[in-house]
Write an enzyme that holds these catalytic residues in place. Structure first.
Site, mmCIF file in Angstrom:
data_model
loop_
_atom_site.group_PDB
_atom_site.id
_atom_site.type_symbol
_atom_site.label_atom_id
_atom_site.label_comp_id
_atom_site.label_asym_id
_atom_site.label_seq_id
_atom_site.Cartn_x
_atom_site.Cartn_y
_atom_site.Cartn_z
ATOM 1 N N HIS A 86 -3.445 6.754 4.323
ATOM 2 C CA HIS A 86 -3.895 5.568 3.576
ATOM 3 C C HIS A 86 -5.281 5.187 4.078
ATOM 4 O O HIS A 86 -5.549 5.192 5.281
ATOM 5 C CB HIS A 86 -2.897 4.427 3.811
ATOM 6 N N ASN B 67 -10.392 -0.088 0.630
ATOM 7 C CA ASN B 67 -8.929 0.035 0.578
ATOM 8 C C ASN B 67 -8.462 -0.288 -0.837
ATOM 9 O O ASN B 67 -8.506 -1.442 -1.244
ATOM 10 C CB ASN B 67 -8.332 -0.953 1.595
ATOM 11 N N CYS C 15 0.808 -1.237 0.000
ATOM 12 C CA CYS C 15 0.000 0.000 0.000
ATOM 13 C C CYS C 15 0.838 1.284 0.000
ATOM 14 O O CYS C 15 0.464 2.252 -0.661
ATOM 15 C CB CYS C 15 -0.978 -0.009 1.175
HETATM 16 O O1 UT7 Z 1 -3.650 -1.780 3.598
HETATM 17 C C1 UT7 Z 1 -3.371 -2.609 4.678
HETATM 18 C C2 UT7 Z 1 -4.353 -3.679 4.703
HETATM 19 N N1 UT7 Z 1 -4.946 -4.125 5.893
HETATM 20 C C3 UT7 Z 1 -5.626 -3.463 6.847
HETATM 21 O O2 UT7 Z 1 -5.582 -2.283 7.002
HETATM 22 C C4 UT7 Z 1 -6.432 -4.292 7.776
HETATM 23 C C5 UT7 Z 1 -6.208 -4.011 9.214
HETATM 24 N N2 UT7 Z 1 -7.167 -4.764 10.040
HETATM 25 C C6 UT7 Z 1 -8.455 -4.385 10.135
HETATM 26 O O3 UT7 Z 1 -8.866 -3.396 9.542
HETATM 27 C C7 UT7 Z 1 -9.349 -5.182 11.044
HETATM 28 O O4 UT7 Z 1 -8.579 -6.099 11.794
HETATM 29 C C8 UT7 Z 1 -10.453 -5.960 10.276
HETATM 30 C C9 UT7 Z 1 -11.466 -4.979 9.703
HETATM 31 C C10 UT7 Z 1 -9.833 -6.801 9.174
HETATM 32 C C11 UT7 Z 1 -11.198 -6.875 11.253
HETATM 33 O O5 UT7 Z 1 -11.732 -6.131 12.329
HETATM 34 P P1 UT7 Z 1 -11.532 -6.672 13.804
HETATM 35 O O6 UT7 Z 1 -12.257 -5.741 14.688
HETATM 36 O O7 UT7 Z 1 -10.051 -6.839 14.030
HETATM 37 O O8 UT7 Z 1 -12.301 -8.047 13.761
HETATM 38 P P2 UT7 Z 1 -11.740 -9.514 14.089
HETATM 39 O O9 UT7 Z 1 -10.809 -9.983 13.018
HETATM 40 O O10 UT7 Z 1 -11.249 -9.531 15.504
HETATM 41 O O11 UT7 Z 1 -13.073 -10.366 14.004
HETATM 42 C C12 UT7 Z 1 -14.154 -10.145 14.906
HETATM 43 C C13 UT7 Z 1 -15.314 -11.046 14.539
HETATM 44 C C14 UT7 Z 1 -14.896 -12.494 14.289
HETATM 45 O O12 UT7 Z 1 -15.920 -13.321 14.826
HETATM 46 P P3 UT7 Z 1 -15.748 -14.032 16.262
HETATM 47 O O13 UT7 Z 1 -14.508 -14.891 16.121
HETATM 48 O O14 UT7 Z 1 -15.555 -12.910 17.248
HETATM 49 O O15 UT7 Z 1 -17.020 -14.784 16.424
HETATM 50 C C15 UT7 Z 1 -14.896 -12.632 12.792
HETATM 51 O O16 UT7 Z 1 -15.171 -13.947 12.359
HETATM 52 O O17 UT7 Z 1 -15.887 -10.594 13.306
HETATM 53 C C16 UT7 Z 1 -16.023 -11.710 12.398
HETATM 54 N N3 UT7 Z 1 -15.919 -11.213 11.026
HETATM 55 C C17 UT7 Z 1 -16.969 -10.780 10.327
HETATM 56 N N4 UT7 Z 1 -18.282 -10.710 10.629
HETATM 57 C C18 UT7 Z 1 -19.108 -10.193 9.676
HETATM 58 C C19 UT7 Z 1 -14.797 -11.073 10.281
HETATM 59 N N5 UT7 Z 1 -15.124 -10.557 9.086
HETATM 60 C C20 UT7 Z 1 -16.461 -10.363 9.088
HETATM 61 C C21 UT7 Z 1 -17.358 -9.853 8.142
HETATM 62 N N6 UT7 Z 1 -18.668 -9.790 8.476
HETATM 63 N N7 UT7 Z 1 -16.974 -9.411 6.936
#
Ligand code: UT7
Length: 340
Positions: free
Chosen positions: A251, A281, A115
């Site tokens: 970003h 993104n 990125c």
């Molecule tokens: O350019 C660089 C690229 N990357 C980034 O900038 C990404 C950086 N990371 C993030 O932005 C965040 O970590 C995410 C948006 C990817 C995820 O958010 P989070 O608050 O860290 O969520 P998590 O991974 O801790 O997941 C929480 C819950 C999980 O369920 P359980 O295990 O708590 O039951 C996931 O399975 O949310 C669930 N989940 C979803 N639910 C609905 C994950 N993706 C989804 C989804 N819809 N799309």
């Protein structure tokens, strides 16, 4: 001999007209508009057509640059750089395709730094301009990321979109241009965000595939940390304070990451540009697209100090303070943004 200051003197952007909303995604995977909005700030993303690839998006961004600034903006371009994670091919480079399309008498190569790649391209452009190896450099960030999404993985598929941005970098009067530009990398975090190519695994044993894979939680922690340190470093290196920053142009990956950085810098909420709601993104294209939005909305004036920062796979990061010049006026016809 003092080195000339390098700055951005022309800008063009493109986002494919096809828009996929969170509600559209609800129909094809187990997710919700509520989850995506609260966790990321994303409402929709622009998606390239089936037969539209990164080079096509890059061409459109350069066409927009010419539309805004005239054909003369490309005169004297000696180098074309395309920062991308999704080149049409490993070779020829996407930059060579751009060079041919616009009939430029220029060298051309692609640059891969995830990125922050577009900011890395600015640093290469700056070095070429300051050393006299190039009069003008066309520095592009372009992505067709939706082509490499794993649509079975809801944790990543909802995050990314496609787009492109192009700028001309050249020597500018000392009051304008790049006052600081920092690039960094830590390959120990390579396994956190990857997309395979000719290899089958990373040195640490991480298996690769032809779809993007991310450990979102760990990348999130890294992003919050590095946005903080890299922004402070860029502001200090520019000899400024956070109060001097007119607009923070980060970003666009996640609104929570952007807000954490803005608050840490002590900037008011009207001093940040947010486009992640519209585009998701789109990696190397995200900062130029955000700049175009700010410019078209009249939020950037000549002499404004802009703070740019990015992070991504590698792991990599980059930050810069760019003082905007009087030559990049808002376009008479802003980029079209479809209604939701
Ligand atoms: O350019 C660089 C690229 N990357 C980034 O900038 C990404 C950086 N990371 C993030 O932005 C965040 O970590 C995410 C948006 C990817 C995820 O958010 P989070 O608050 O860290 O969520 P998590 O991974 O801790 O997941 C929480 C819950 C999980 O369920 P359980 O295990 O708590 O039951 C996931 O399975 O949310 C669930 N989940 C979803 N639910 C609905 C994950 N993706 C989804 C989804 N819809 N799309």
């Amino acid at each position: 001999m003092t080195r000339p200051r390098a700055g951005v003197t022309a800008l063009g952007v493109y986002a494919p007209p096809k828009v996929v909303s969170n509600h559209d995604l609800e129909k094809i995977m187990d997710t919700s508009d509520e989850w995506i909005t609260t966790r990321t700030g994303i409402k929709r993303r622009h998606v390239a057509a089936d037969d539209e690839y990164t080079s096509d998006l890059a061409f459109r961004a350069v066409e927009d640059l010419v539309r805004r600034h005239g054909e003369a903006a490309l005169e004297g371009v000696d180098l074309v750089l395309v920062a991308t994670n999704t080149p049409d091919a490993l070779f020829p480079s996407t930059a060579a395709l751009v060079q041919a399309k616009f009939g430029l008498k220029a060298a051309a190569f692609d640059l891969l730094a995830a990125c922050p790649g577009w900011l890395y391209a600015l640093s290469v452009a700056q070095a070429y301009v300051q050393s006299g190896q190039a009069r003008r450099v066309l520095a592009i960030g372009a992505e067709a990321l939706t082509k490499v999404m794993n649509w079975e993985d809801r944790a990543t598929a909802v995050l990314f979109g496609d787009g492109a941005g192009a700028v001309v970098v050249e020597a500018v009067p000392d009051a304008y241009g790049l006052r600081s530009l920092i690039i960094g990398a830590d390959g120990n975090g390579g396994g956190l965000l990857h997309l395979g190519s000719v290899g089958r695994c990373l040195p640490d044993g991480t298996r690769l595939s032809d779809k993007l894979h991310m450990n979102g939680r760990e990348v999130f922690k890294f992003a919050v940390r590095v946005m903080n340190t890299a922004t402070i470093e860029a502001v200090e290196k520019a000899g400024l304070n956070a109060d001097d920053i007119s607009l923070f142009v980060p970003h666009q990956a996640n609104l929570r990451i952007i807000e954490a950085a803005r608050e840490r810098l002590g900037l008011a909420s009207d001093r940040v540009i947010v486009t992640v709601d519209e585009y998701g993104n789109n990696s190397t294209a995200s900062i130029p697209l955000a700049l175009a939005h700010a410019l078209d909305a009249g939020r950037i004036a000549p002499g404004d100090h802009l703070l740019l920062v990015s992070f991504g796979a590698g792991l990599t990061w980059a930050s810069a303070v760019l003082t905007w010049g009087p030559w990049t006026a808002p376009t008479p016809s802003p980029i079209p943004v479809p209604s939701a």
